[in-house]
Design a protein around this motif. Sequence first.
Motif, PDB file in Angstrom:
ATOM      1  N   VAL A 120       0.840  -1.100  -0.065  1.00 17.08           N
ATOM      2  CA  VAL A 120      -0.155   0.070   0.113  1.00 17.08           C
ATOM      3  C   VAL A 120       0.935   1.259   0.064  1.00 17.08           C
ATOM      4  N   VAL A 121       2.117   1.489   0.804  1.00 13.34           N
ATOM      5  CA  VAL A 121       2.716   2.501   0.881  1.00 13.34           C
ATOM      6  C   VAL A 121       3.512   2.819  -0.666  1.00 13.34           C
ATOM      7  N   THR A 122       4.150   1.698  -0.924  1.00 16.81           N
ATOM      8  CA  THR A 122       4.834   1.825  -2.068  1.00 16.81           C
ATOM      9  C   THR A 122       3.742   2.450  -3.420  1.00 16.81           C
ATOM     10  N   ALA A 123       2.721   1.641  -3.279  1.00 17.02           N
ATOM     11  CA  ALA A 123       1.750   1.958  -4.396  1.00 17.02           C
ATOM     12  C   ALA A 123       1.367   3.491  -4.374  1.00 17.02           C
TER      13      ALA A 123
ATOM     14  N   SER B   5       8.555  -1.833  15.449  1.00 15.92           N
ATOM     15  CA  SER B   5       7.508  -2.474  15.306  1.00 15.92           C
ATOM     16  C   SER B   5       7.163  -2.705  14.064  1.00 15.92           C
ATOM     17  N   MET B   6       6.073  -3.406  13.693  1.00 16.07           N
ATOM     18  CA  MET B   6       5.517  -3.758  12.366  1.00 16.07           C
ATOM     19  C   MET B   6       5.077  -2.275  11.731  1.00 16.07           C
ATOM     20  N   THR B   7       4.447  -1.406  12.138  1.00 17.14           N
ATOM     21  CA  THR B   7       4.207  -0.120  11.550  1.00 17.14           C
ATOM     22  C   THR B   7       5.601   0.634  11.140  1.00 17.14           C
ATOM     23  N   GLY B   8       6.559   0.567  12.115  1.00 15.26           N
ATOM     24  CA  GLY B   8       7.899   1.185  11.651  1.00 15.26           C
ATOM     25  C   GLY B   8       8.560   0.660  10.617  1.00 15.26           C
ATOM     26  N   CYS B   9       8.454  -0.672  10.731  1.00 15.54           N
ATOM     27  CA  CYS B   9       8.982  -1.797   9.420  1.00 15.54           C
ATOM     28  C   CYS B   9       8.215  -1.388   8.185  1.00 15.54           C
ATOM     29  N   ILE B  10       7.056  -1.187   8.301  1.00 13.41           N
ATOM     30  CA  ILE B  10       6.110  -0.972   6.941  1.00 13.41           C
ATOM     31  C   ILE B  10       6.505   0.324   6.331  1.00 13.41           C
ATOM     32  N   LEU B  11       6.558   1.613   7.146  1.00 14.98           N
ATOM     33  CA  LEU B  11       6.863   2.824   6.866  1.00 14.98           C
ATOM     34  C   LEU B  11       8.433   2.989   6.027  1.00 14.98           C
TER      35      LEU B  11
ATOM     36  N   TYR C 115       9.650   2.725  -2.758  1.00 11.83           N
ATOM     37  CA  TYR C 115       8.389   3.154  -3.529  1.00 11.83           C
ATOM     38  C   TYR C 115       9.191   3.500  -4.975  1.00 11.83           C
ATOM     39  N   PRO C 116      10.469   3.598  -5.133  1.00 14.88           N
ATOM     40  CA  PRO C 116      10.953   3.743  -6.536  1.00 14.88           C
ATOM     41  C   PRO C 116      10.742   2.911  -7.541  1.00 14.88           C
ATOM     42  N   TYR C 117      10.534   1.597  -7.163  1.00 16.82           N
ATOM     43  CA  TYR C 117      10.095   0.339  -7.661  1.00 16.82           C
ATOM     44  C   TYR C 117       8.571   0.571  -8.628  1.00 16.82           C
ATOM     45  N   VAL C 118       7.901   1.080  -7.832  1.00 16.34           N
ATOM     46  CA  VAL C 118       6.701   1.718  -8.410  1.00 16.34           C
ATOM     47  C   VAL C 118       6.761   3.014  -9.400  1.00 16.34           C
ATOM     48  N   TYR C 119       7.287   3.918  -8.767  1.00 13.74           N
ATOM     49  CA  TYR C 119       7.554   5.375  -9.388  1.00 13.74           C
ATOM     50  C   TYR C 119       8.151   5.105 -10.899  1.00 13.74           C
ATOM     51  N   ILE C 120       9.270   4.416 -10.914  1.00 19.64           N
ATOM     52  CA  ILE C 120       9.917   4.218 -12.135  1.00 19.64           C
ATOM     53  C   ILE C 120       8.794   3.784 -13.412  1.00 19.64           C
ATOM     54  N   PRO C 121       8.298   2.432 -13.260  1.00 14.76           N
ATOM     55  CA  PRO C 121       7.213   1.812 -14.451  1.00 14.76           C
ATOM     56  C   PRO C 121       6.046   2.947 -14.549  1.00 14.76           C
TER      57      PRO C 121
ATOM     58  N   ILE D 173       3.288  -4.176 -11.559  1.00 13.23           N
ATOM     59  CA  ILE D 173       4.795  -4.680 -11.712  1.00 13.23           C
ATOM     60  C   ILE D 173       5.552  -4.088 -10.796  1.00 13.23           C
ATOM     61  N   GLY D 174       5.579  -2.666 -10.360  1.00 12.46           N
ATOM     62  CA  GLY D 174       6.209  -2.218  -9.495  1.00 12.46           C
ATOM     63  C   GLY D 174       6.116  -2.561  -7.914  1.00 12.46           C
ATOM     64  N   VAL D 175       4.889  -2.733  -7.605  1.00 13.15           N
ATOM     65  CA  VAL D 175       4.651  -3.264  -6.517  1.00 13.15           C
ATOM     66  C   VAL D 175       5.070  -4.721  -6.052  1.00 13.15           C
ATOM     67  N   ALA D 176       5.025  -5.437  -7.404  1.00 13.28           N
ATOM     68  CA  ALA D 176       5.584  -6.942  -7.293  1.00 13.28           C
ATOM     69  C   ALA D 176       7.040  -6.767  -6.821  1.00 13.28           C
ATOM     70  N   LEU D 177       7.727  -6.070  -7.630  1.00 18.96           N
ATOM     71  CA  LEU D 177       9.183  -6.024  -7.288  1.00 18.96           C
ATOM     72  C   LEU D 177       9.634  -5.309  -6.134  1.00 18.96           C
ATOM     73  N   ALA D 178       8.755  -4.472  -5.517  1.00 18.62           N
ATOM     74  CA  ALA D 178       9.059  -3.934  -4.107  1.00 18.62           C
ATOM     75  C   ALA D 178       8.553  -5.003  -3.150  1.00 18.62           C
ATOM     76  N   LEU D 179       7.594  -5.901  -3.154  1.00 16.41           N
ATOM     77  CA  LEU D 179       7.568  -6.787  -2.426  1.00 16.41           C
ATOM     78  C   LEU D 179       8.298  -8.064  -2.391  1.00 16.41           C
ATOM     79  N   MET D 180       9.087  -8.160  -3.759  1.00 18.51           N
ATOM     80  CA  MET D 180      10.178  -9.256  -3.916  1.00 18.51           C
ATOM     81  C   MET D 180      11.325  -8.724  -3.033  1.00 18.51           C
ATOM     82  N   GLU D 181      11.629  -7.423  -2.856  1.00 19.80           N
ATOM     83  CA  GLU D 181      12.704  -6.963  -2.162  1.00 19.80           C
ATOM     84  C   GLU D 181      12.275  -7.105  -0.759  1.00 19.80           C
ATOM     85  N   THR D 182      11.071  -6.801  -0.189  1.00 19.13           N
ATOM     86  CA  THR D 182      10.583  -6.957   1.008  1.00 19.13           C
ATOM     87  C   THR D 182      10.836  -8.388   1.605  1.00 19.13           C
ATOM     88  N   LEU D 183      10.664  -9.457   0.712  1.00 23.46           N
ATOM     89  CA  LEU D 183      10.728 -10.782   1.009  1.00 23.46           C
ATOM     90  C   LEU D 183      12.130 -11.025   1.420  1.00 23.46           C
TER      91      LEU D 183
END
Length: 560
Positions: free
Chosen positions: A77-80, A153-159, A166-172, A213-223
């Motif tokens: 959600v944040v990156t999107a 915390s989980m919130t801190g990690c997400i932010l 977020y640049p993974y979404v910004y670029i495409p 596509i950008g969110v998928a790449l960001a989530l891959m990096e998160t994993l």
Amino acid sequence: MPASNPVAEPSVVSHAGRSGRNWLAVSAIAALIVILPIAGLALEALKGSAGLWAHLFSSILPVALVDTIILLLGVGVVTAVLGTTTAWLVTAYDFPGRRVLEWALLLPLAVPTYIIAYAYLDILHPIGSVQGAIRWFLGYETPRQFRLPDIRSMTGCILLLGFVLYPYVYIPTRAMFLTQSGNLVDAARTLGVSRRAIFWRVALPLARPAVAIGVALALMETLNDVGAAEFLGVRTMTVSIYTTWITRTDLPGASQIALAFLLIVVALVAIERWARRKQRYATDARRSRGLTPQKVPAVKGILLFLAGAMPVLLGFAAPALYLTTEAWKRYQFAGLSSRLVGEAISTLTIAILATVATISLGLVVAYATRLRPGKTSATLLRMSTVGYAAPGTVVAIGVLIVLACLDRFIDSTAFDWFGVSTGLLFMGSGAAVVYALTVRFLAISAGGIEAGLSRIPMSFDHASRTLGQSTAGTFRHVHLPLSKAAISAAALLVFVDCIKELPATLLLRPLNVETFATHLYGEAARGTYEEASIAALAIVVISVLPVILLSKVGASGRGA
């Protein structure tokens, strides 16, 4: 002369076919290199007892899976939101500083996730300067009277992950906004649709494939992340794999978690591709024109610039300034540590070797796809790029299993034949790290090079063959020169990813070998942040290189 054509043509075709089969065979070897660690992972997971599987599914996996899902949803959600809004901001509006933001919004890519966690843990410490200044402004004296919510915390990690990824979404997404026809926007405006409503009704629906596509790449990096999640107290699947292997010395258990994790990742990738299988975007390039940015008043322009600069400030400027300050303090106090030279040599050596291997294999896979297009080459291409979907921890376990077996076989064979023990040839030399990095980043190499080769018309191949060049000669004299920009870009991106990679390097490095990333992880785990500031700053400085490359590519694309 006409009579010679029917004789020459079959010879050229048959020669190209034989050469294409050779490239295809080497491409199959590259795919096998990637698949072997996954096969080893599955075999090791079978060694675990049925009771261990039951224990994993009852106590470890539920907690880790829930935390991982929550983290993925939050980061997605944040990156999107950040990536899409900033892309629309610099594309649809013209305001002072817009051109600076166009490339500055890429800068957070230069900060690995574990470094931003490391930096903000110290920046936002309860007795740190930031919270101290806030308490002074509000009239409080001690942290007991006032303190910000704990960033662990989980919130801190997400932010934090969101502001880095977020640049993974910004670029495409920005690329999609730039290619959208201005005629569609004009048509919407004539129908009375406001600029803000155009974003929701026209631009965003058309850009959904790029956002996905950008969110998928960001989530891959998160994993793939292990450092940031561990620093911030979030028990993800990746952290569970790491602790099960290292802390509990339970390789079969770690393999079982890793295998379950890999199946989940593959399922997520399949679902994402299935969801956008029918999404296409087409436009008539002869009649369309690009989206023209709307000029805004000065005050609104300043507000837009500040809004666009906020992700850059939080995702890059603040941690970079912190690292620079702490590194300078450390240098003034004790100078440069002598071990930094060794760490720099180890970091660069591993990254260079892995980059050479990755680009070489990627070139083979991509060129085989060009020479022999079809289901076989497409399947080999997908097999060779599956490593990017696997987190570094998962790849590391698979590589360990394969190379440890190979080391034992070579050692026992050498001892039986020559009475000499070879020891750990691969695990003790750093070859395991290079292998893991090659498996992880072969997708970047093969994908980038394939994209570069696809821009070369097939008529160039036919012209080269009719002039007497073999397939190897055509590759050397035609394809390499014309695709050198794509190859160089892929090599630089792979090199920097190898510099930043933490999980695989942390788990597979030889004894007494430290890189910048492992040094930083060790010091941060001990809480001695100032000791790791120079290594962290070095990683960030090196990582700025692909950002500069991406900004130049974007500028050339606009100029075209």
